[in-house]
Design an enzyme around this catalytic site. Structure first.
Site, short mmCIF file in Angstrom:
data_model
loop_
_atom_site.label_atom_id
_atom_site.label_comp_id
_atom_site.label_asym_id
_atom_site.label_seq_id
_atom_site.Cartn_x
_atom_site.Cartn_y
_atom_site.Cartn_z
N GLU A 177 12.91 -5.40 -4.71
CA GLU A 177 13.86 -6.20 -3.92
C GLU A 177 13.20 -7.00 -2.81
O GLU A 177 13.82 -7.87 -2.22
CB GLU A 177 14.96 -5.30 -3.35
CG GLU A 177 14.50 -4.29 -2.31
CD GLU A 177 14.00 -2.98 -2.91
OE1 GLU A 177 13.84 -2.01 -2.14
OE2 GLU A 177 13.75 -2.93 -4.14
N GLN A 223 2.09 3.04 -5.54
CA GLN A 223 1.23 2.35 -6.50
C GLN A 223 0.10 1.60 -5.81
O GLN A 223 -1.03 1.58 -6.30
CB GLN A 223 2.06 1.39 -7.36
CG GLN A 223 2.94 2.08 -8.38
CD GLN A 223 2.15 2.78 -9.48
OE1 GLN A 223 1.04 2.40 -9.81
NE2 GLN A 223 2.73 3.83 -10.04
N HIS A 280 5.63 -4.06 -12.70
CA HIS A 280 6.98 -3.97 -13.25
C HIS A 280 7.47 -5.40 -13.43
O HIS A 280 7.19 -6.27 -12.61
CB HIS A 280 7.89 -3.18 -12.31
CG HIS A 280 9.32 -3.06 -12.77
ND1 HIS A 280 9.67 -2.85 -14.09
CD2 HIS A 280 10.48 -3.10 -12.08
CE1 HIS A 280 10.99 -2.76 -14.19
NE2 HIS A 280 11.50 -2.92 -12.98
N SER A 314 2.91 -3.62 9.41
CA SER A 314 3.02 -2.55 8.42
C SER A 314 2.39 -1.26 8.92
O SER A 314 1.26 -1.25 9.42
CB SER A 314 2.36 -2.96 7.11
OG SER A 314 2.32 -1.88 6.21
N GLU A 353 16.27 25.65 -12.87
CA GLU A 353 15.56 25.91 -14.12
C GLU A 353 15.29 24.64 -14.93
O GLU A 353 14.60 24.68 -15.96
CB GLU A 353 16.36 26.91 -14.97
CG GLU A 353 16.38 28.30 -14.34
CD GLU A 353 16.95 29.36 -15.27
OE1 GLU A 353 16.95 29.15 -16.50
OE2 GLU A 353 17.40 30.40 -14.76
N GLU A 381 21.14 27.85 -12.43
CA GLU A 381 21.34 27.57 -13.85
C GLU A 381 21.34 26.08 -14.18
O GLU A 381 20.93 25.69 -15.28
CB GLU A 381 22.65 28.22 -14.32
CG GLU A 381 22.66 29.73 -14.24
CD GLU A 381 21.52 30.37 -15.01
OE1 GLU A 381 21.10 29.82 -16.05
OE2 GLU A 381 21.03 31.43 -14.56
N TYR A 403 0.84 -1.21 0.00
CA TYR A 403 0.00 0.00 0.00
C TYR A 403 0.87 1.25 0.00
O TYR A 403 0.65 2.20 0.74
CB TYR A 403 -0.95 -0.01 1.21
CG TYR A 403 -2.18 0.85 1.02
CD1 TYR A 403 -3.20 0.44 0.17
CD2 TYR A 403 -2.33 2.06 1.69
CE1 TYR A 403 -4.33 1.23 -0.01
CE2 TYR A 403 -3.45 2.86 1.51
CZ TYR A 403 -4.45 2.43 0.66
OH TYR A 403 -5.59 3.21 0.47
N SER A 426 1.33 0.91 7.07
CA SER A 426 0.29 1.29 6.09
C SER A 426 -1.08 0.71 6.42
O SER A 426 -2.07 1.10 5.80
CB SER A 426 0.71 0.83 4.69
OG SER A 426 1.91 1.44 4.28
#
Length: 330
Positions: free
Chosen positions: A84, A28, A108, A51, A231, A227, A25, A53
């Site tokens: 991993e 993604q 993936h 967890s 930018e 620079e 969670y 989450s």
């Protein structure tokens, strides 16, 4: 040309009566679970008992189970923990819940392509990979749009794997924008190459090299930062909106002349040759083996190089200057 699928090409009803287990969670995971649920699909979230989450997912209105329980309950099991950590999660908590006719899904292709996970032959294996971070996938869906996705099949045990994968992509909102068909090999190798040579490795080193060149020549670090780093967002946004051609249209003619006459001196044939060497390392599995070994060795090189780069002058100067720009959100 690639095959591209849209809403009208896909039957979402193929997922009726199927439970989707979203494992993880994070960026993604929260987007997949939220979009699928809001598309009217039956979603359960699988997480470790400890967890952090769990509370977040529950507050978001999801049923949360331990990973092994979610895998057992799910007809479609989408693994969204970090690359991993996927093999360990699969071996210890997920494979026991796989039964003939189920589907194992990824965003993936790393662990499938490099044989870290070898699913049983009687399950479907597919990939649906949104081409954007999770917060964007979720936000654009809520706005009524969708982020384009890649779709690939590794195993079609049921004869319905592609239809299921496309329906999953539609549930994410991907078919609102377009779902492009690819392979696990193509997605994995191009993704790793892009990260290493352009998006992360190439870009960060180009920025640091430009910054160092100016500072070593006696210019103020603050000016060099503006620079060579600050930018950059302007240029990338223009390219994102309309390509290199639009960026060149939008900048000054002086900037464009410097671009078209000097850019190839920086990215010269030697650099392009090194890009080909890196691609060969990705294709051969050399990089994958190195990354797997690095995790087995407690990330000693990873941690050392990360710490070194975090101590670079550009990070110190950048933190100070960003503090002056209150419109930049941390």
């Amino acid at each position: 040309m690639a095959n591209i699928y849209y809403d009208e090409d896909v039957d979402l009803d193929i997922l009726t009566g199927k439970k989707i287990a979203v494992i993880g969670y994070g960026s993604q995971g929260h987007a997949h679970a939220g979009n699928l649920k809001d598309s009217g699909l039956d979603v359960v979230v699988g997480l470790r008992p400890d967890s952090a989450s769990r509370e977040i997912a529950e507050k978001d209105g999801h049923q949360v189970l331990d990973t092994a329980q979610a895998a057992q309950a799910g007809d479609i099991i989408m693994i969204l923990v970090p690359d991993e950590k996927q093999k360990k999660a699969y071996d210890e908590e997920i494979v026991g819940g796989l039964e003939a006719g189920k589907a194992l899904a990824f965003a993936h292709g790393f662990n499938i392509h490099f044989d870290q996970i070898v699913p049983p032959a009687d399950v479907d294996v597919f990939m649906v990979a949104p081409k954007g971070p999770g917060h964007l996938v979720r936000r654009v869906y809520n706005e009524g749009g969708g982020v384009p996705c890649l779709l690939a099949l590794h195993q079609d045990a049921t004869g319905k794997a592609k239809d299921i994968a496309l329906a999953y992509a539609r549930g994410l909102g991907g078919t609102r924008a377009g779902v492009i068909e690819t392979t696990f090999k193509e997605e994995t190798e191009t993704d790793l190459f892009g990260e290493q040579v352009v998006l992360c490795g190439g870009l960060s080193e180009l920025v640091r090299a430009g910054f160092d060149t100016l500072v070593e020549a006696g210019y103020q670090p603050e000016i060099a930062y503006f620079e060579c780093m600050h930018e950059l967002k302007l240029i990338v946004d223009l390219m994102y909106e309309g390509g290199i051609k639009y960026m060149r249209f939008s900048v000054s003619d002086t900037a464009q002349f410097g671009d078209i006459t000097r850019g190839r001196r920086v990215i010269n044939e030697k650099v392009r040759g090194e890009m080909k060497n890196i691609l060969a390392e990705v294709q051969s599995g050399k990089f994958a083996r190195e990354w797997i070994q690095e995790n087995e060795n407690r990330r000693e090189v990873f941690d050392a190089l990360t710490k070194k780069d975090e101590e670079h002058l550009i990070e110190q100067v950048g933190e100070k200057l960003r503090g002056m720009m209150r419109w930049i959100k941390k």
